[in-house]
Scaffold this active site. Structure first.
Site, mmCIF file in Angstrom:
data_model
loop_
_atom_site.group_PDB
_atom_site.id
_atom_site.type_symbol
_atom_site.label_atom_id
_atom_site.label_comp_id
_atom_site.label_asym_id
_atom_site.label_seq_id
_atom_site.Cartn_x
_atom_site.Cartn_y
_atom_site.Cartn_z
ATOM 1 N N HIS A 2 59.873 16.079 18.518
ATOM 2 C CA HIS A 2 59.849 15.029 17.489
ATOM 3 C C HIS A 2 60.674 15.392 16.245
ATOM 4 C CE1 HIS A 2 56.792 13.511 20.011
ATOM 5 N NE2 HIS A 2 55.729 14.007 19.402
ATOM 6 N N ASP A 49 54.803 21.493 20.691
ATOM 7 C CA ASP A 49 54.146 20.181 20.637
ATOM 8 C C ASP A 49 54.947 19.175 19.816
ATOM 9 O OD1 ASP A 49 52.062 18.339 21.112
ATOM 10 O OD2 ASP A 49 51.058 18.872 19.239
HETATM 11 C C1 BG6 Z 1 52.194 14.097 19.903
HETATM 12 C C2 BG6 Z 1 51.541 15.449 19.808
HETATM 13 O O1 BG6 Z 1 53.359 14.161 20.684
HETATM 14 O O2 BG6 Z 1 52.521 13.653 18.609
HETATM 15 C C3 BG6 Z 1 50.305 15.389 18.943
HETATM 16 O O3 BG6 Z 1 51.207 15.912 21.112
HETATM 17 C C4 BG6 Z 1 50.642 14.793 17.589
HETATM 18 O O4 BG6 Z 1 49.734 16.673 18.760
HETATM 19 C C5 BG6 Z 1 51.400 13.479 17.769
HETATM 20 O O5 BG6 Z 1 49.415 14.553 16.908
HETATM 21 C C6 BG6 Z 1 51.917 12.941 16.449
HETATM 22 O O6 BG6 Z 1 52.409 11.660 16.676
HETATM 23 P P1 BG6 Z 1 52.207 10.491 15.619
HETATM 24 O O7 BG6 Z 1 52.925 9.321 16.217
HETATM 25 O O8 BG6 Z 1 50.739 10.270 15.513
HETATM 26 O O9 BG6 Z 1 52.832 10.989 14.350
#
Ligand code: BG6
Length: 461
Positions: free
Chosen positions: A230, A225
């Site tokens: 990320h 995820d």
């Molecule tokens: C998403 C995930 O890609 O990124 C989520 O699927 C997560 O589980 C989210 O909560 C976090 O993103 P941000 O921008 O809120 O830090």
């Protein structure tokens, strides 16, 4: 090279969670900024009508950022809706008719990765792909082999310059600032390496759980995820070499190069956790082994970084909501004043929900004794609600600018890095809601003195 802008925006998964949380707010923001004038067509299989989709868009904005009257009216007028099964060719014939005279539609796949190939095949068959672009939402595949297969099915229909693999972290202002800060200040370059940096920590903590996404989350877990995409992209931004020019591909070359220098994770340096109560969530198996927390230690095998541990952790139901990077420098070799230092110098990048870049140093506390105190020099601080990532990325994809999108070689490198964890069949450690994950995560740190608590913004001066 100037690119012809897309003349329609189609988004699959229009009734889903991502559309609700991120896409409608981004679309309204684009309209408000005068950057969206083309038809916007939602596609889903929900038995909905266009009016129902408009109502959903309003509801989404009421909870995420607020309704802006004039911009919302304009967005409503641009909205279209196609309801149908993704397996059914008739859905795509109807989509082609709904696109009318549009010749260069952008198709955004805000749907589970398992449906990408089906949808892309249908786009090709129906003529919807012709002259168009496609945006694939993360995670791109489930592992290396499926990412490669997915890539082949995308490239069978769209040429590479028309494929945009989204990772919304790359569209975040503070993630861009990570690169800007590193490569626009010459003072950091001489110390940004194994000679001066002791360790790097990256934390993505969330207080909430899976919020109704249990069924989807069961197919992913924290590694797929947010770590594979990320947080490895953030790692690449922190560790990559400076791009040799402003050309989008040089930036993407350097990111791929540094990711390729990271060895596959050693399962001994990975801790997986699951918050207590996860198995009671709707859509979650009673004996689920899916991790809602993961902590890993990785090393980058190149001249700049060899021997410097990078610690990454991400989890749901932790004590705070925040994404933060801490680059910790080595302590002075001896203490000139006999003082025990609590913490060495550091650079802190707060990536969300608020944003900051700060340099942690020590300075003498006023008074007789040569005793110091820790102070933070703030380079920047903000609320983080400037242009939202999805707004920036959808705008870039419509213009055909790939700079902020992940490239296939980088994605494949990311899957290679996490492959040993995906293969793990051991049960995750249970952790309590509101804690920092399983205690086993602390042992990863070894000599480095434990995870730093993310900065408490409420205490900021
Ligand atoms: C998403 C995930 O890609 O990124 C989520 O699927 C997560 O589980 C989210 O909560 C976090 O993103 P941000 O921008 O809120 O830090």
């Amino acid at each position: 090279m100037p690119q012809a802008p897309s003349d329609a925006l189609v988004f699959f998964g229009a009734t889903g969670d991502l559309a609700y949380k991120k896409i409608f707010p981004a679309l309204q923001a684009m309209v408000k900024r005068g950057q969206l004038h083309v038809p916007v067509i939602g596609v889903a299989k929900a038995g909905w009508t266009l009016d129902r989709l408009r109502a959903r868009a309003r509801e989404s904005l009421e909870t995420h950022g607020g309704v802006d009257g004039p911009a919302f009216d304009k967005l409503s007028a641009l909205l279209g809706y196609v309801d149908g099964d993704y397996e059914d060719p008739a859905t795509f014939d109807l989509l082609r008719r709904t696109l009318g005279s549009a010749k260069r539609p952008l198709h955004y796949l805000a749907i589970p990765t398992s449906l990408f190939s089906i949808v892309v095949g249908q786009l090709g068959r129906s003529g919807c792909a012709s002259g168009g672009r496609v945006v694939a939402e993360k995670p791109f595949g489930r592992d290396l082999a499926s990412a490669q297969a997915l890539n082949r099915s995308l490239l069978a229909v769209f040429p590479e310059p028309a494929v945009f693999r989204i990772d919304h972290y790359l569209g975040k202002e503070p993630v861009q600032n990570l690169l800007y800060f590193r490569f626009s200040n010459s003072i950091f370059e001489p110390i940004w390496n194994r000679n001066y940096v002791d360790s790097v920590q990256i934390t993505l903590a969330e207080t909430f759980g899976v919020e109704g996404r249990g069924r989807l989350y069961e197919q992913m877990g924290a590694v797929r995820d947010v770590i594979e995409n990320h947080l490895l992209q953030v790692t690449a931004c922190l560790a990559m070499e400076a791009p040799s020019s402003g050309h989008p591909e040089t930036m993407r070359d350097e990111k791929a190069r540094v990711l390729e220098a990271i060895a596959p994770l050693d399962p001994e340096t990975v801790v997986r956790g699951q918050f207590r109560g996860y198995r009671d969530e709707p859509g979650v198996a009673a004996d689920s082994r899916v991790e809602t927390f993961a902590a890993v230690r990785l090393e980058i095998d190149n001249w700049r970084w060899a021997g410097v541990p990078f610690f990454i952790r991400a989890g749901k139901r932790l004590p705070v909501n925040c994404t933060e990077v801490l680059v910790e420098f080595k302590a002075p070799p001896t203490s000139a004043f006999g003082e025990k230092m609590e913490r060495p110098n550091y650079v802190r990048f707060r990536l969300g929900p608020d944003v900051a870049i700060a340099l942690g140093v020590r300075s003498k506390a006023p008074g007789e004794a040569m005793v110091g105190q820790e102070v933070e020099l703030l380079a920047t601080r903000g609320t983080g609600d400037e242009m939202v990532a999805y707004e920036r990325l959808l705008g870039d994809a419509m213009k055909g600018d790939p700079t902020l999108f992940a490239r296939e070689d980088a994605i494949e490198a990311e899957w290679r890095i996490v492959a040993p964890i995906l293969a793990s069949s051991s049960p995750p450690h249970e952790y309590g809601v509101g804690t920092w994950g399983p205690v086993e995560a602390d042992r990863l740190m070894g000599r480095s003195g434990g995870w730093a608590k993310p900065f408490d913004t409420r205490k900021a001066p």
